[in-house]
Motif scaffolding. Structure first.
Motif, PDB file in Angstrom:
ATOM      1  N   ASP A  30       0.836  -1.195   0.000  1.00  0.00           N
ATOM      2  CA  ASP A  30       0.000   0.000   0.000  1.00  0.00           C
ATOM      3  C   ASP A  30       0.872   1.246   0.000  1.00  0.00           C
ATOM      4  OD1 ASP A  30      -2.220   1.607   0.015  1.00  0.00           O
ATOM      5  OD2 ASP A  30      -2.556   1.447   2.164  1.00  0.00           O
ATOM      6  N   GLY A  31       1.228   1.704  -1.196  1.00  0.00           N
ATOM      7  CA  GLY A  31       1.899   2.986  -1.269  1.00  0.00           C
ATOM      8  C   GLY A  31       3.213   3.034  -2.004  1.00  0.00           C
ATOM      9  N   ARG A  32       3.913   1.931  -2.109  1.00  0.00           N
ATOM     10  CA  ARG A  32       5.208   1.969  -2.801  1.00  0.00           C
ATOM     11  C   ARG A  32       5.018   1.662  -4.291  1.00  0.00           C
ATOM     12  NH1 ARG A  32       9.063  -2.188   0.101  1.00  0.00           N
ATOM     13  NH2 ARG A  32       7.134  -3.371   0.093  1.00  0.00           N
ATOM     14  N   GLN A  33       5.796   2.301  -5.094  1.00  0.00           N
ATOM     15  CA  GLN A  33       5.854   1.948  -6.513  1.00  0.00           C
ATOM     16  C   GLN A  33       7.015   0.965  -6.638  1.00  0.00           C
ATOM     17  OE1 GLN A  33       6.165   5.220  -9.239  1.00  0.00           O
ATOM     18  NE2 GLN A  33       6.043   3.882 -11.028  1.00  0.00           N
ATOM     19  N   LEU A  34       6.701  -0.307  -6.871  1.00  0.00           N
ATOM     20  CA  LEU A  34       7.727  -1.345  -6.856  1.00  0.00           C
ATOM     21  C   LEU A  34       8.595  -1.362  -8.110  1.00  0.00           C
ATOM     22  CD1 LEU A  34       5.714  -4.251  -5.216  1.00  0.00           C
ATOM     23  CD2 LEU A  34       7.276  -2.635  -4.135  1.00  0.00           C
ATOM     24  N   ALA A  35       8.095  -0.780  -9.195  1.00  0.00           N
ATOM     25  CA  ALA A  35       8.863  -0.698 -10.436  1.00  0.00           C
ATOM     26  C   ALA A  35       8.439   0.567 -11.175  1.00  0.00           C
ATOM     27  CB  ALA A  35       8.609  -1.933 -11.302  1.00  0.00           C
ATOM     28  N   THR A  36       9.283   1.045 -12.064  1.00  0.00           N
ATOM     29  CA  THR A  36       8.944   2.263 -12.799  1.00  0.00           C
ATOM     30  C   THR A  36       7.704   2.075 -13.661  1.00  0.00           C
ATOM     31  OG1 THR A  36      10.477   1.649 -14.568  1.00  0.00           O
ATOM     32  CG2 THR A  36      11.312   3.124 -12.840  1.00  0.00           C
ATOM     33  N   ASP A  37       7.419   0.818 -14.063  1.00  0.00           N
ATOM     34  CA  ASP A  37       6.240   0.546 -14.886  1.00  0.00           C
ATOM     35  C   ASP A  37       5.094  -0.078 -14.090  1.00  0.00           C
ATOM     36  OD1 ASP A  37       7.632  -1.812 -14.517  1.00  0.00           O
ATOM     37  OD2 ASP A  37       7.349  -2.530 -16.568  1.00  0.00           O
ATOM     38  N   SER A  38       5.115   0.101 -12.769  1.00  0.00           N
ATOM     39  CA  SER A  38       4.025  -0.415 -11.935  1.00  0.00           C
ATOM     40  C   SER A  38       2.723   0.288 -12.279  1.00  0.00           C
ATOM     41  CB  SER A  38       4.326  -0.205 -10.445  1.00  0.00           C
ATOM     42  OG  SER A  38       5.366  -1.049 -10.023  1.00  0.00           O
ATOM     43  N   PHE A  39       1.673  -0.483 -12.337  1.00  0.00           N
ATOM     44  CA  PHE A  39       0.341   0.036 -12.597  1.00  0.00           C
ATOM     45  C   PHE A  39      -0.399   0.294 -11.280  1.00  0.00           C
ATOM     46  CE2 PHE A  39      -4.187  -0.695 -13.633  1.00  0.00           C
ATOM     47  CZ  PHE A  39      -4.352   0.286 -14.593  1.00  0.00           C
ATOM     48  N   HIS A  40      -0.140  -0.566 -10.275  1.00  0.00           N
ATOM     49  CA  HIS A  40      -0.794  -0.459  -8.968  1.00  0.00           C
ATOM     50  C   HIS A  40       0.228  -0.129  -7.888  1.00  0.00           C
ATOM     51  CE1 HIS A  40      -4.425  -2.300 -10.568  1.00  0.00           C
ATOM     52  NE2 HIS A  40      -3.699  -3.300 -11.039  1.00  0.00           N
ATOM     53  N   MET A  41      -0.211   0.667  -6.926  1.00  0.00           N
ATOM     54  CA  MET A  41       0.602   0.925  -5.741  1.00  0.00           C
ATOM     55  C   MET A  41      -0.090   0.413  -4.481  1.00  0.00           C
ATOM     56  SD  MET A  41       2.208   4.660  -6.708  1.00  0.00           S
ATOM     57  CE  MET A  41       2.833   4.934  -5.083  1.00  0.00           C
ATOM     58  N   SER A  42      -1.316  -0.036  -4.626  1.00  0.00           N
ATOM     59  CA  SER A  42      -2.074  -0.605  -3.516  1.00  0.00           C
ATOM     60  C   SER A  42      -2.787  -1.841  -4.048  1.00  0.00           C
ATOM     61  CB  SER A  42      -3.081   0.411  -2.983  1.00  0.00           C
ATOM     62  OG  SER A  42      -3.784  -0.126  -1.892  1.00  0.00           O
ATOM     63  N   PHE A  43      -2.359  -3.024  -3.568  1.00  0.00           N
ATOM     64  CA  PHE A  43      -2.907  -4.277  -4.094  1.00  0.00           C
ATOM     65  C   PHE A  43      -2.604  -5.412  -3.118  1.00  0.00           C
ATOM     66  CE2 PHE A  43       1.339  -3.565  -5.595  1.00  0.00           C
ATOM     67  CZ  PHE A  43       1.973  -4.782  -5.426  1.00  0.00           C
ATOM     68  N   ALA A  44      -3.136  -6.603  -3.441  1.00  0.00           N
ATOM     69  CA  ALA A  44      -2.977  -7.754  -2.553  1.00  0.00           C
ATOM     70  C   ALA A  44      -2.616  -8.996  -3.348  1.00  0.00           C
ATOM     71  CB  ALA A  44      -4.260  -7.999  -1.770  1.00  0.00           C
ATOM     72  N   LEU A  45      -2.082  -9.974  -2.636  1.00  0.00           N
ATOM     73  CA  LEU A  45      -1.807 -11.311  -3.138  1.00  0.00           C
ATOM     74  C   LEU A  45      -2.364 -12.290  -2.119  1.00  0.00           C
ATOM     75  CD1 LEU A  45      -0.211 -13.301  -5.081  1.00  0.00           C
ATOM     76  CD2 LEU A  45       1.686 -13.050  -3.448  1.00  0.00           C
ATOM     77  N   HIS A  46      -3.177 -13.242  -2.566  1.00  0.00           N
ATOM     78  CA  HIS A  46      -3.702 -14.268  -1.677  1.00  0.00           C
ATOM     79  C   HIS A  46      -2.811 -15.506  -1.729  1.00  0.00           C
ATOM     80  CE1 HIS A  46      -8.078 -12.622  -1.618  1.00  0.00           C
ATOM     81  NE2 HIS A  46      -7.287 -11.992  -0.773  1.00  0.00           N
ATOM     82  N   VAL A  47      -2.658 -16.149  -0.575  1.00  0.00           N
ATOM     83  CA  VAL A  47      -1.760 -17.297  -0.470  1.00  0.00           C
ATOM     84  C   VAL A  47      -2.473 -18.458   0.215  1.00  0.00           C
ATOM     85  CG1 VAL A  47       0.478 -18.120   0.364  1.00  0.00           C
ATOM     86  CG2 VAL A  47       0.198 -15.705  -0.262  1.00  0.00           C
ATOM     87  N   GLN A  48      -2.411 -19.614  -0.428  1.00  0.00           N
ATOM     88  CA  GLN A  48      -2.836 -20.874   0.204  1.00  0.00           C
ATOM     89  C   GLN A  48      -1.569 -21.484   0.776  1.00  0.00           C
ATOM     90  OE1 GLN A  48      -6.027 -23.121  -0.069  1.00  0.00           O
ATOM     91  NE2 GLN A  48      -4.883 -23.757   1.710  1.00  0.00           N
ATOM     92  N   GLU A  85       9.624 -10.058  -6.313  1.00  0.00           N
ATOM     93  CA  GLU A  85       9.376 -10.194  -7.752  1.00  0.00           C
ATOM     94  C   GLU A  85       7.906 -10.518  -8.025  1.00  0.00           C
ATOM     95  OE1 GLU A  85       9.610 -10.270 -11.812  1.00  0.00           O
ATOM     96  OE2 GLU A  85      11.032  -9.414 -10.388  1.00  0.00           O
ATOM     97  N   ILE A  86       7.315 -11.406  -7.228  1.00  0.00           N
ATOM     98  CA  ILE A  86       5.894 -11.734  -7.378  1.00  0.00           C
ATOM     99  C   ILE A  86       5.048 -10.481  -7.178  1.00  0.00           C
ATOM    100  CG2 ILE A  86       3.947 -12.994  -6.350  1.00  0.00           C
ATOM    101  CD1 ILE A  86       6.048 -15.190  -5.584  1.00  0.00           C
ATOM    102  N   MET A  87       5.335  -9.733  -6.125  1.00  0.00           N
ATOM    103  CA  MET A  87       4.568  -8.520  -5.845  1.00  0.00           C
ATOM    104  C   MET A  87       4.796  -7.464  -6.925  1.00  0.00           C
ATOM    105  SD  MET A  87       2.738  -9.221  -3.220  1.00  0.00           S
ATOM    106  CE  MET A  87       2.198  -7.696  -2.426  1.00  0.00           C
ATOM    107  N   THR A  88       6.004  -7.384  -7.453  1.00  0.00           N
ATOM    108  CA  THR A  88       6.273  -6.451  -8.544  1.00  0.00           C
ATOM    109  C   THR A  88       5.468  -6.832  -9.775  1.00  0.00           C
ATOM    110  OG1 THR A  88       8.482  -5.983  -7.681  1.00  0.00           O
ATOM    111  CG2 THR A  88       8.089  -5.452 -10.004  1.00  0.00           C
ATOM    112  N   ARG A  89       5.402  -8.113 -10.075  1.00  0.00           N
ATOM    113  CA  ARG A  89       4.584  -8.574 -11.205  1.00  0.00           C
ATOM    114  C   ARG A  89       3.111  -8.236 -10.972  1.00  0.00           C
ATOM    115  NH1 ARG A  89       5.951 -14.631 -12.573  1.00  0.00           N
ATOM    116  NH2 ARG A  89       4.392 -14.191 -14.176  1.00  0.00           N
ATOM    117  N   CYS A  90       2.644  -8.393  -9.750  1.00  0.00           N
ATOM    118  CA  CYS A  90       1.256  -8.029  -9.431  1.00  0.00           C
ATOM    119  C   CYS A  90       1.042  -6.532  -9.614  1.00  0.00           C
ATOM    120  CB  CYS A  90       0.900  -8.446  -8.009  1.00  0.00           C
ATOM    121  SG  CYS A  90       0.796 -10.227  -7.750  1.00  0.00           S
ATOM    122  N   SER A  91       2.041  -5.734  -9.254  1.00  0.00           N
ATOM    123  CA  SER A  91       1.916  -4.273  -9.399  1.00  0.00           C
ATOM    124  C   SER A  91       1.808  -3.871 -10.864  1.00  0.00           C
ATOM    125  CB  SER A  91       3.097  -3.556  -8.743  1.00  0.00           C
ATOM    126  OG  SER A  91       4.249  -3.569  -9.559  1.00  0.00           O
TER     127      SER A  91
END
Length: 177
Positions: A46-64, A162-168
Protein backbone atom coordinates in the motif's frame (compact mmCIF):
# COMPACT_ATOMS: atom_id res chain seq x y z
CA UNK A 1 -2.01 -27.82 23.18
CA UNK A 2 -1.45 -27.66 19.43
CA UNK A 3 -1.07 -30.85 17.43
CA UNK A 4 1.96 -31.27 15.16
CA UNK A 5 -0.30 -30.56 12.16
CA UNK A 6 -1.41 -27.28 13.72
CA UNK A 7 2.19 -26.38 14.53
CA UNK A 8 3.16 -27.09 10.90
CA UNK A 9 0.37 -24.75 9.74
CA UNK A 10 1.44 -22.02 12.16
CA UNK A 11 5.08 -22.32 11.08
CA UNK A 12 4.07 -21.97 7.42
CA UNK A 13 2.29 -18.72 8.29
CA UNK A 14 5.25 -17.56 10.41
CA UNK A 15 7.60 -18.24 7.48
CA UNK A 16 5.41 -16.25 5.07
CA UNK A 17 4.96 -13.46 7.61
CA UNK A 18 8.71 -13.17 8.23
CA UNK A 19 9.56 -13.03 4.52
CA UNK A 20 6.76 -10.56 3.73
CA UNK A 21 7.58 -8.31 6.68
CA UNK A 22 11.27 -8.24 5.76
CA UNK A 23 10.18 -7.09 2.29
CA UNK A 24 8.12 -4.25 3.73
CA UNK A 25 4.79 -5.91 2.90
CA UNK A 26 1.89 -6.36 5.26
CA UNK A 27 0.87 -9.97 5.87
CA UNK A 28 -2.37 -11.06 7.50
CA UNK A 29 -3.76 -14.41 8.47
CA UNK A 30 -7.11 -15.05 6.81
CA UNK A 31 -10.32 -15.70 8.62
CA UNK A 32 -12.07 -19.05 8.59
CA UNK A 33 -14.37 -17.92 5.76
CA UNK A 34 -11.52 -17.10 3.42
CA UNK A 35 -9.77 -20.34 4.33
CA UNK A 36 -12.82 -22.13 2.91
CA UNK A 37 -12.09 -20.60 -0.50
CA UNK A 38 -8.41 -21.46 -0.49
CA UNK A 39 -6.94 -18.33 1.10
CA UNK A 40 -4.90 -18.76 4.27
CA UNK A 41 -3.05 -15.44 4.17
CA UNK A 42 -2.92 -12.19 2.27
CA UNK A 43 0.06 -10.01 1.48
CA UNK A 44 -0.57 -6.31 0.90
CA UNK A 45 1.35 -3.46 -0.62
CA UNK A 46 0.00 0.00 0.00
CA UNK A 47 1.90 2.99 -1.27
CA UNK A 48 5.21 1.97 -2.80
CA UNK A 49 5.85 1.95 -6.51
CA UNK A 50 7.73 -1.35 -6.86
CA UNK A 51 8.86 -0.70 -10.44
CA UNK A 52 8.94 2.26 -12.80
CA UNK A 53 6.24 0.55 -14.89
CA UNK A 54 4.02 -0.41 -11.94
CA UNK A 55 0.34 0.04 -12.60
CA UNK A 56 -0.79 -0.46 -8.97
CA UNK A 57 0.60 0.93 -5.74
CA UNK A 58 -2.07 -0.61 -3.52
CA UNK A 59 -2.91 -4.28 -4.09
CA UNK A 60 -2.98 -7.75 -2.55
CA UNK A 61 -1.81 -11.31 -3.14
CA UNK A 62 -3.70 -14.27 -1.68
CA UNK A 63 -1.76 -17.30 -0.47
CA UNK A 64 -2.84 -20.87 0.20
CA UNK A 65 -0.36 -22.29 2.73
CA UNK A 66 0.67 -25.91 3.13
CA UNK A 67 3.31 -27.46 5.34
CA UNK A 68 4.64 -30.98 5.47
CA UNK A 69 7.36 -32.91 7.21
CA UNK A 70 7.29 -35.60 4.56
CA UNK A 71 10.61 -35.25 2.72
CA UNK A 72 9.95 -33.90 -0.77
CA UNK A 73 10.70 -36.13 -3.72
CA UNK A 74 12.30 -34.17 -6.52
CA UNK A 75 11.69 -35.24 -10.08
CA UNK A 76 12.75 -33.12 -13.04
CA UNK A 77 13.40 -30.13 -10.78
CA UNK A 78 9.95 -30.24 -9.18
CA UNK A 79 8.42 -31.47 -5.94
CA UNK A 80 5.06 -33.26 -6.07
CA UNK A 81 2.25 -32.53 -3.65
CA UNK A 82 -1.26 -33.93 -3.44
CA UNK A 83 -4.05 -31.37 -3.05
CA UNK A 84 -7.76 -31.98 -2.54
CA UNK A 85 -9.49 -31.35 -5.89
CA UNK A 86 -11.60 -28.60 -4.36
CA UNK A 87 -8.49 -26.65 -3.28
CA UNK A 88 -6.81 -27.31 -6.62
CA UNK A 89 -9.82 -25.93 -8.48
CA UNK A 90 -9.88 -22.80 -6.31
CA UNK A 91 -6.21 -22.16 -7.03
CA UNK A 92 -6.50 -22.67 -10.81
CA UNK A 93 -9.37 -20.19 -11.29
CA UNK A 94 -8.66 -17.43 -13.81
CA UNK A 95 -11.51 -15.00 -13.06
CA UNK A 96 -10.04 -13.54 -9.88
CA UNK A 97 -9.22 -9.91 -9.21
CA UNK A 98 -6.64 -10.86 -6.58
CA UNK A 99 -3.97 -13.34 -7.70
CA UNK A 100 -3.41 -16.53 -5.67
CA UNK A 101 -0.37 -18.68 -5.14
CA UNK A 102 0.27 -21.91 -3.28
CA UNK A 103 3.18 -21.87 -0.82
CA UNK A 104 4.49 -25.15 0.57
CA UNK A 105 6.80 -25.24 3.58
CA UNK A 106 8.89 -28.40 3.74
CA UNK A 107 9.93 -29.09 7.33
CA UNK A 108 12.45 -31.63 8.63
CA UNK A 109 10.86 -34.99 9.58
CA UNK A 110 11.83 -34.51 13.26
CA UNK A 111 9.73 -31.79 14.97
CA UNK A 112 12.66 -31.04 17.30
CA UNK A 113 14.49 -29.67 14.22
CA UNK A 114 11.73 -27.32 13.03
CA UNK A 115 12.79 -24.31 15.06
CA UNK A 116 15.82 -23.52 17.19
CA UNK A 117 16.67 -20.37 19.06
CA UNK A 118 19.36 -18.84 21.19
CA UNK A 119 20.44 -15.36 22.19
CA UNK A 120 22.15 -15.05 18.81
CA UNK A 121 19.75 -16.67 16.37
CA UNK A 122 16.27 -17.85 15.55
CA UNK A 123 16.63 -20.67 13.03
CA UNK A 124 13.76 -22.21 11.11
CA UNK A 125 14.88 -25.32 9.24
CA UNK A 126 14.15 -25.88 5.54
CA UNK A 127 12.16 -23.47 3.38
CA UNK A 128 9.01 -22.89 1.38
CA UNK A 129 8.44 -22.99 -2.36
CA UNK A 130 5.65 -21.39 -4.37
CA UNK A 131 3.62 -22.06 -7.48
CA UNK A 132 0.74 -20.36 -9.23
CA UNK A 133 -1.88 -22.80 -10.48
CA UNK A 134 -3.86 -20.09 -12.27
CA UNK A 135 -4.96 -21.45 -15.64
CA UNK A 136 -3.94 -25.06 -14.91
CA UNK A 137 -6.07 -27.73 -16.61
CA UNK A 138 -9.18 -29.00 -14.84
CA UNK A 139 -8.73 -32.16 -12.82
CA UNK A 140 -10.54 -35.31 -13.87
CA UNK A 141 -9.90 -36.83 -10.44
CA UNK A 142 -12.58 -37.07 -7.78
CA UNK A 143 -10.65 -36.51 -4.58
CA UNK A 144 -7.05 -35.37 -5.06
CA UNK A 145 -4.83 -33.80 -7.70
CA UNK A 146 -1.04 -33.97 -7.78
CA UNK A 147 0.58 -30.59 -8.35
CA UNK A 148 4.22 -29.90 -9.09
CA UNK A 149 6.11 -27.16 -7.32
CA UNK A 150 9.31 -26.04 -9.05
CA UNK A 151 12.37 -26.29 -6.86
CA UNK A 152 13.61 -23.09 -8.53
CA UNK A 153 10.68 -21.17 -7.01
CA UNK A 154 11.90 -20.87 -3.44
CA UNK A 155 9.76 -18.40 -1.50
CA UNK A 156 12.55 -16.00 -0.60
CA UNK A 157 12.55 -12.25 -0.02
CA UNK A 158 13.71 -11.74 -3.61
CA UNK A 159 11.08 -14.09 -5.03
CA UNK A 160 8.24 -12.51 -3.06
CA UNK A 161 9.37 -9.03 -4.11
CA UNK A 162 9.38 -10.19 -7.75
CA UNK A 163 5.89 -11.73 -7.38
CA UNK A 164 4.57 -8.52 -5.85
CA UNK A 165 6.27 -6.45 -8.54
CA UNK A 166 4.58 -8.57 -11.20
CA UNK A 167 1.26 -8.03 -9.43
CA UNK A 168 1.92 -4.27 -9.40
CA UNK A 169 2.28 -4.44 -13.18
CA UNK A 170 -0.99 -6.39 -13.49
CA UNK A 171 0.91 -9.39 -14.89
CA UNK A 172 -0.91 -12.69 -14.60
CA UNK A 173 0.88 -15.35 -12.57
CA UNK A 174 0.00 -18.26 -14.84
CA UNK A 175 0.68 -21.94 -14.23
CA UNK A 176 3.62 -23.30 -16.18
CA UNK A 177 3.32 -27.10 -16.55
Amino acid sequence: MLSDLNIEAELSYAYLHAVATRGGFSCTYSHRHLDDIGVDAAIYEDGRQLATDSFHMSFALHVQLKATRVPPIEQNGRFSLSLPVRQYNRLRETHLAIPRILAVLYLPPDPAEWLRHSEDALIAKRCAYWVSLRGAVASTNETAQTVYVPRSQRLSLEALTEIMTRCSRDEELLYVP
